[in-house]
Structures are given as structure tokens and as C-alpha cells.
Write an enzyme that holds these catalytic residues in place. Structure first.
Site, short mmCIF file in Angstrom:
data_model
loop_
_atom_site.label_atom_id
_atom_site.label_comp_id
_atom_site.label_asym_id
_atom_site.label_seq_id
_atom_site.Cartn_x
_atom_site.Cartn_y
_atom_site.Cartn_z
N SER A 75 3.67 2.91 -15.62
CA SER A 75 2.54 3.67 -16.73
C SER A 75 1.21 3.51 -15.80
CB SER A 75 2.29 2.68 -17.90
OG SER A 75 3.55 2.27 -18.45
N GLY A 103 0.72 -1.33 -0.01
CA GLY A 103 -0.09 0.15 0.01
C GLY A 103 0.72 1.29 0.13
N HIS A 115 1.00 0.50 -13.45
CA HIS A 115 1.65 -0.79 -13.60
C HIS A 115 3.23 -0.72 -13.75
CE1 HIS A 115 2.60 -4.88 -15.65
NE2 HIS A 115 3.24 -4.14 -16.34
N ASP A 140 -3.49 -5.14 -18.71
CA ASP A 140 -2.31 -4.32 -19.00
C ASP A 140 -2.70 -3.65 -20.47
OD1 ASP A 140 -1.56 -4.61 -16.22
OD2 ASP A 140 -0.36 -5.97 -16.62
N ARG A 199 -5.25 -9.21 -8.28
CA ARG A 199 -6.27 -10.07 -9.17
C ARG A 199 -6.94 -9.45 -10.42
NH1 ARG A 199 -9.25 -13.78 -6.32
NH2 ARG A 199 -10.98 -13.23 -7.82
N ARG A 214 -14.76 -16.52 -10.08
CA ARG A 214 -14.10 -14.94 -10.15
C ARG A 214 -15.42 -14.20 -10.39
NH1 ARG A 214 -8.94 -13.39 -11.19
NH2 ARG A 214 -7.69 -15.39 -11.23
N ASN A 238 -5.29 1.88 -13.35
CA ASN A 238 -4.11 1.00 -12.76
C ASN A 238 -2.89 1.76 -13.04
OD1 ASN A 238 -3.14 -1.42 -11.73
ND2 ASN A 238 -2.34 -1.95 -13.79
N LEU A 275 -9.51 -8.83 -13.20
CA LEU A 275 -10.92 -8.39 -13.04
C LEU A 275 -11.66 -9.01 -14.32
CD1 LEU A 275 -10.02 -4.96 -11.43
CD2 LEU A 275 -11.15 -6.67 -10.45
N1 NHR Z 1 -8.03 -6.47 -14.88
C1 NHR Z 1 -8.26 -6.07 -16.22
N2 NHR Z 1 -9.32 -6.87 -16.63
N3 NHR Z 1 -7.59 -5.63 -17.07
C2 NHR Z 1 -6.51 -4.92 -16.49
O1 NHR Z 1 -5.58 -4.25 -17.30
C3 NHR Z 1 -6.16 -5.10 -15.08
C4 NHR Z 1 -6.94 -5.93 -14.44
C5 NHR Z 1 -6.42 -6.28 -12.92
C6 NHR Z 1 -5.38 -5.90 -12.52
C7 NHR Z 1 -3.07 -4.92 -12.63
C8 NHR Z 1 -2.17 -5.72 -13.05
C9 NHR Z 1 -0.85 -5.18 -13.24
O2 NHR Z 1 -0.62 -3.86 -13.05
C10 NHR Z 1 -4.45 -5.29 -13.02
C11 NHR Z 1 -4.82 -4.77 -14.58
C12 NHR Z 1 -2.77 -9.11 -11.66
C13 NHR Z 1 -2.27 -10.08 -12.26
C14 NHR Z 1 -2.47 -11.53 -12.16
O3 NHR Z 1 -1.90 -12.12 -13.00
C15 NHR Z 1 -1.72 -9.35 -13.53
C16 NHR Z 1 -1.49 -7.95 -13.91
C17 NHR Z 1 -2.10 -7.16 -12.75
C18 NHR Z 1 -2.72 -7.77 -11.74
N4 NHR Z 1 -2.92 -11.92 -11.28
C19 NHR Z 1 -3.11 -13.18 -10.99
C20 NHR Z 1 -4.53 -13.73 -11.13
O4 NHR Z 1 -5.00 -14.79 -11.41
C21 NHR Z 1 -2.86 -13.79 -9.28
C22 NHR Z 1 -1.38 -13.25 -9.19
C23 NHR Z 1 -1.10 -13.27 -7.58
O5 NHR Z 1 -2.00 -13.29 -6.76
O6 NHR Z 1 0.10 -13.12 -7.29
O7 NHR Z 1 -5.69 -12.90 -10.84
O8 NHR Z 1 0.19 -5.87 -13.25
C1 GAR Z 2 3.55 -1.30 -7.44
O1 GAR Z 2 5.03 -1.24 -7.81
C2 GAR Z 2 2.66 -1.55 -8.32
O2 GAR Z 2 3.18 -0.88 -9.69
C3 GAR Z 2 2.44 -3.00 -8.61
O3 GAR Z 2 2.98 -3.55 -7.52
C4 GAR Z 2 3.34 -2.34 -6.51
C5 GAR Z 2 2.47 -2.41 -5.34
O4 GAR Z 2 3.03 -1.52 -4.29
N1 GAR Z 2 1.61 -3.46 -9.22
C6 GAR Z 2 1.28 -4.74 -9.75
O5 GAR Z 2 2.28 -5.42 -9.96
C7 GAR Z 2 -0.05 -4.80 -10.24
N2 GAR Z 2 -0.12 -6.15 -10.45
P1 GAR Z 2 2.32 -0.71 -3.34
O6 GAR Z 2 1.30 -1.91 -2.72
O7 GAR Z 2 3.32 -0.45 -2.12
O8 GAR Z 2 1.49 0.30 -3.85
#
Ligand code: NHR
Ligand code: GAR
Length: 227
Positions: A144, A20, A117, A153, A99, A73, A115, A101
Site C-alpha cells: 500500500s 534501496g 508499506h 501506517d 524510523r 527523537r 510511504n 516519525l
Molecule cells: N511515521 C509516522 N508518524 N507515521 C507513519 O505512518 C510512518 C512513520 C514512519 C515510518 C514506515 C513504516 C512501514 O511502512 C513509516 C510510517 C518503521 C517502524 C518501526 O517500528 C514501523 C513502521 C514503519 C517504519 N520502527 C522502529 C522505531 O522505533 C525501529 C525498527 C527498526 O529499526 O528495525 O522507529 O512499515
Molecule cells: C520494502 O518492502 C518496503 O515496503 C518496506 O521495506 C522494504 C524496503 O526495501 N518498508 C517497510 O517495511 C517500512 N517499515 P528497499 O529498501 O529495497 O526499497
């Protein structure tokens, strides 16, 4: 002429899964008067997320929604959507939310879901971005902020911060350098949205009413050109 009116603060619901630090940066920017917003609620996918503590200390509503209670989900995302809607936020902020979405959720919040990333999208979508950037020999990395669409993403990028990869970097040192810039970048983008300067028309990002051709780089300095 009417007096200029103070903008009503933009109501945010912030979704987290862990540390966080981006949430904390947002709260601190609001405290300093730099961000015309308020955090109405913080929702975590994990009850033990350290980030929940920042919010509790400030008497912000906190909620945790455990995936173990929702095998499907779609059910999880419906419950999450219901919790968020109670606060009627102007913007839903993913800040280290881990997670993926579902399409129905993303459509419901279209244009009000962003988001951050940790890569220069479209490079390195998905997880473990810092290690992958180093392994690929990238000289430039970063973060980004994008509107969230069904494509993971893959939504339109609003703004980016570029960070050099240094010869001795490992994933941890690189992540720390990127994270410091994430905090500034995310606050800047949320400020633009709160001011009505950034929006999404369902297809592209608008900045001051014009389609954005390339991602904004809020604090790009001249020397970045030399990296
Ligand atoms: N959902 C949608 N539909 N589109 C996006 O662009 C999203 C999203 C949800 C989250 C953040 C993203 C990142 O910034 C985000 C973007 C989780 C995963 C993932 O693989 C990938 C990308 C991002 C967040 N999650 C696994 C899952 O099965 C669990 C992985 C874990 O718990 O460690 O949900 O990177
Ligand atoms: C941040 O680096 C963010 O960009 C990344 O996780 C970290 C969260 O840090 N997000 C992802 O990888 C989403 N899949 P924080 O909890 O300290 O803000």
C-alpha cells in the site's frame, strides 16, 4: 490557445534505511522518461545503507543522519526536517525508511509525505508483515502507498497492489513477489502526484479532484477478481 506546457519535474527527497530497491526503481523510471520527477537528495538513517550507493553513482546528493547522534527523537526529526527543507522538495518519499516519525515532522510535511508499506492496509500495520500474513493464513497480501500521518501506517491509502500468497511461500519468497509489485506501484503513484492527479486535503485522498472512496489498484487485471 496556449501550447500545453511541459510540467516542471517534481522534486523528490527520498528517505531510506537499507537496500534501496524502491529508490532504484524510481531512478530507473525517471531515466526511462516515465516519471516527470527528479531526485534532489537521498537521506539515510544509516550511513552503511546499500541504497546510498545507487544515488552516489548518479551524483545525487546523499546524506546520512545517524540516530546515535540524537538521543531524543524530536531532535533527530528536527535535524532531518532541516536537511530536507534545504532541497525544497515537492514530495518526500519514504522508501524502506525504518524510523517512526514524530508528530511535528509529519505535520510539517503534511500532504507531501508518502510511504510504501508491505501489506494491504489496514491489515498488518508495523513490521514483519510477510511472516505475519503467512501465519494468519492470508490468501491475498500486497503493498500500500499512503500519505503519512501521525498514526503509524494509518494515513489515507492512495493505491494498493494485490499479490497472491502461494501454498509454499515463506516470508522471503512472499516478500520478493510483493517487492516486484512495490516498484511499479510506487512509481505509478509518484507519477500521479507529479501530474497533479493525486493530492491530500488534510483529511482524504483526492483523485482528479474527487475524494477517493477505495484505494486505486493501478494494474489490477481481471484475473485478480478470481484470487
Ligand atoms: N511515521 C509516522 N508518524 N507515521 C507513519 O505512518 C510512518 C512513520 C514512519 C515510518 C514506515 C513504516 C512501514 O511502512 C513509516 C510510517 C518503521 C517502524 C518501526 O517500528 C514501523 C513502521 C514503519 C517504519 N520502527 C522502529 C522505531 O522505533 C525501529 C525498527 C527498526 O529499526 O528495525 O522507529 O512499515
Ligand atoms: C520494502 O518492502 C518496503 O515496503 C518496506 O521495506 C522494504 C524496503 O526495501 N518498508 C517497510 O517495511 C517500512 N517499515 P528497499 O529498501 O529495497 O526499497
Amino acid at each position: 490557445m496556449a501550447e500545453p506546457q511541459a510540467l516542471a519535474p517534481l522534486s523528490l527527497v527520498v528517505l531510506i534505511s537499507g537496500r534501496g530497491s524502491n529508490l532504484k526503481a524510481i531512478l530507473e523510471a525517471i531515466d526511462r522518461g516515465e516519471l516527470p520527477a527528479r531526485v534532489s537528495a537521498v537521506i539515510s538513517s544509516n550511513a552503511g545503507a546499500p541504497g546510498l550507493e545507487h544515488a552516489r553513482r548518479r551524483h545525487i546528493d546523499t546524506l546520512a543522519l545517524d540516530a546515535a547522534d540524537y538521543p531524543q527523537r524530536e531532535d533527530y526529526d528536527r535535524a532531518l526536517q532541516g536537511l530536507i527543507d534545504r532541497f525544497e522538495p515537492g514530495l518526500v518519499v519514504l522508501a524502506g525508511f525504518m524510523r517512526i516519525l514524530t508528530p511535528g515532522f509529519v505535520r510539517h510535511f503534511s500532504g507531501r509525505l508518502i510511504n510504501i508499506h508491505p501489506s494491504l492496509l489496514p491489515e498488518f500495520r508495523g513490521l514483519d508483515t510477510h511472516r505475519r500474513a503467512i501465519a494468519a493464513g492470508a490468501r491475498l497480501h500486497g503493498a500500500s502507498v499512503h500519505f503519512v500521518t501521525e498514526e503509524l501506517d494509518g494515513g489515507p491509502v492512495i493505491a494498493q497492489a494485490r499479490v497472491p500468497v502461494l501454498p509454499d511461500d515463506d516470508a522471503r519468497t512472499l516478500a520478493a513477489r510483493v517487492l516486484a509489485r512495490e516498484h511499479q506501484l510506487y512509481c505509478q503513484v509518484i507519477r500521479w502526484i507529479a501530474e497533479g492527479r493525486v493530492g491530500y486535503d488534510g483529511r482524504q485522498v483526492l483523485f482528479d479532484g474527487q475524494p477517493l472512496q477505495t484505494p486505486l489498484q493501478p494494474d489490477a487485471r481481471n484475473e485478480d477478481a478470481g484470487i
